[in-house]
Design an enzyme around this catalytic site. Structure first.
Site, PDB file in Angstrom:
ATOM      1  N   ASP A   1      -0.329  15.677  -4.742  1.00  0.00           N
ATOM      2  CA  ASP A   1       1.012  15.122  -4.867  1.00  0.00           C
ATOM      3  C   ASP A   1       1.546  14.805  -3.485  1.00  0.00           C
ATOM      4  O   ASP A   1       1.211  15.490  -2.509  1.00  0.00           O
ATOM      5  CB  ASP A   1       1.965  16.087  -5.578  1.00  0.00           C
ATOM      6  CG  ASP A   1       3.208  15.389  -6.124  1.00  0.00           C
ATOM      7  OD1 ASP A   1       3.223  14.140  -6.202  1.00  0.00           O
ATOM      8  OD2 ASP A   1       4.178  16.081  -6.477  1.00  0.00           O
ATOM      9  N   GLY A   2       2.345  13.779  -3.408  1.00  0.00           N
ATOM     10  CA  GLY A   2       3.009  13.399  -2.174  1.00  0.00           C
ATOM     11  C   GLY A   2       4.495  13.319  -2.429  1.00  0.00           C
ATOM     12  O   GLY A   2       4.931  13.063  -3.555  1.00  0.00           O
TER      13      GLY A   2
ATOM     14  N   GLU B   1       1.113  10.040  -1.194  1.00  0.00           N
ATOM     15  CA  GLU B   1       0.250  10.127  -2.379  1.00  0.00           C
ATOM     16  C   GLU B   1      -1.194   9.802  -2.009  1.00  0.00           C
ATOM     17  O   GLU B   1      -2.128  10.500  -2.401  1.00  0.00           O
ATOM     18  CB  GLU B   1       0.744   9.177  -3.474  1.00  0.00           C
ATOM     19  CG  GLU B   1       2.113   9.491  -4.025  1.00  0.00           C
ATOM     20  CD  GLU B   1       2.181  10.684  -4.960  1.00  0.00           C
ATOM     21  OE1 GLU B   1       1.141  11.334  -5.226  1.00  0.00           O
ATOM     22  OE2 GLU B   1       3.287  10.971  -5.447  1.00  0.00           O
TER      23      GLU B   1
ATOM     24  N   ASP C   1      -0.098  12.384 -10.107  1.00  0.00           N
ATOM     25  CA  ASP C   1       0.982  11.831 -10.926  1.00  0.00           C
ATOM     26  C   ASP C   1       1.425  10.469 -10.401  1.00  0.00           C
ATOM     27  O   ASP C   1       2.411   9.912 -10.869  1.00  0.00           O
ATOM     28  CB  ASP C   1       2.159  12.801 -11.027  1.00  0.00           C
ATOM     29  CG  ASP C   1       2.805  13.118  -9.684  1.00  0.00           C
ATOM     30  OD1 ASP C   1       2.467  12.474  -8.665  1.00  0.00           O
ATOM     31  OD2 ASP C   1       3.647  14.028  -9.653  1.00  0.00           O
TER      32      ASP C   1
ATOM     33  N   HIS D   1       5.967  16.523 -13.216  1.00  0.00           N
ATOM     34  CA  HIS D   1       7.108  17.339 -13.656  1.00  0.00           C
ATOM     35  C   HIS D   1       7.082  17.593 -15.164  1.00  0.00           C
ATOM     36  O   HIS D   1       8.108  17.582 -15.828  1.00  0.00           O
ATOM     37  CB  HIS D   1       8.427  16.698 -13.222  1.00  0.00           C
ATOM     38  CG  HIS D   1       8.435  16.340 -11.774  1.00  0.00           C
ATOM     39  ND1 HIS D   1       8.507  17.284 -10.775  1.00  0.00           N
ATOM     40  CD2 HIS D   1       8.342  15.136 -11.147  1.00  0.00           C
ATOM     41  CE1 HIS D   1       8.470  16.685  -9.592  1.00  0.00           C
ATOM     42  NE2 HIS D   1       8.356  15.384  -9.793  1.00  0.00           N
TER      43      HIS D   1
ATOM     44  N   ASP E   1       3.482  19.714  -5.998  1.00  0.00           N
ATOM     45  CA  ASP E   1       4.825  19.213  -5.712  1.00  0.00           C
ATOM     46  C   ASP E   1       5.572  20.203  -4.817  1.00  0.00           C
ATOM     47  O   ASP E   1       6.230  19.803  -3.852  1.00  0.00           O
ATOM     48  CB  ASP E   1       5.585  18.983  -7.018  1.00  0.00           C
ATOM     49  CG  ASP E   1       6.978  18.437  -6.776  1.00  0.00           C
ATOM     50  OD1 ASP E   1       7.085  17.287  -6.308  1.00  0.00           O
ATOM     51  OD2 ASP E   1       7.957  19.162  -7.042  1.00  0.00           O
TER      52      ASP E   1
END
Length: 156
Positions: free
Chosen positions: A19-20, A57, A79, A134, A144
């Site tokens: 995740d970024g 990302e 994501d 999320h 995250d």
């Protein structure tokens, strides 16, 4: 960057969760990565003072692949539809063939990182899978958290 992969995994299969995140776009950013192979688990994160969410990302996937010691069969979970679609739908390979241009003279954003990612994907057997962000997925939520904590370090 330290290299890592499970020594007890004979199949060299690795799941990489990424995740970024960015505070402002551009702004301070960070990424979070979790590598899982057999009983092995490693977390990575890093911050950047001025970046974009999309760069983070992509950089998360790069960091995950750079951490591997030897050729592996890898599934990267992200994501980011931007990352996953660019790789799985062949957009990046098309951009490469077109000299990193989209349409008429539009330069592809983040081509510096796409080139690194493509190179790393040639060293491994890599598949990208999109997971909804999320949504309670434990590794995605942890990535995250790692990315957001990295942002705080960039700001301090």
């Amino acid at each position: 960057m330290k290299k890592a992969v499970a020594e007890n995994n004979n199949n060299n299969q690795v799941a990489i969760y990424t995740d970024g995140a960015c505070s402002g776009n551009p702004g301070p950013g960070g990424y979070g990565v979790i590598l899982v192979s057999g009983n092995y688990r490693k977390e990575l994160s890093e911050n950047f003072v001025l970046t974009t969410n999309n760069r983070m990302e992509i950089f998360a996937a790069i960091a995950g692949l750079q951490a591997l010691k030897k050729k592996c069969k890898v599934v990267i979970y992200s994501d980011s539809k931007y990352l996953v679609n660019s790789m799985e739908l062949g957009w990046v390979k098309r951009w490469e063939v077109n000299g990193w241009k989209r349409g008429r003279a539009k330069t592809v954003p983040n081509s510096d990182l796409w080139k690194i990612l493509l190179s790393l994907c040639k060293e491994h057997e890599v598949k990208f899978n999109w997971i909804k962000g999320h949504s309670g997925h434990p590794e995605n939520e942890r990535c995250d958290e790692l990315a957001r904590k990295a942002i705080v370090k960039a700001v301090i």
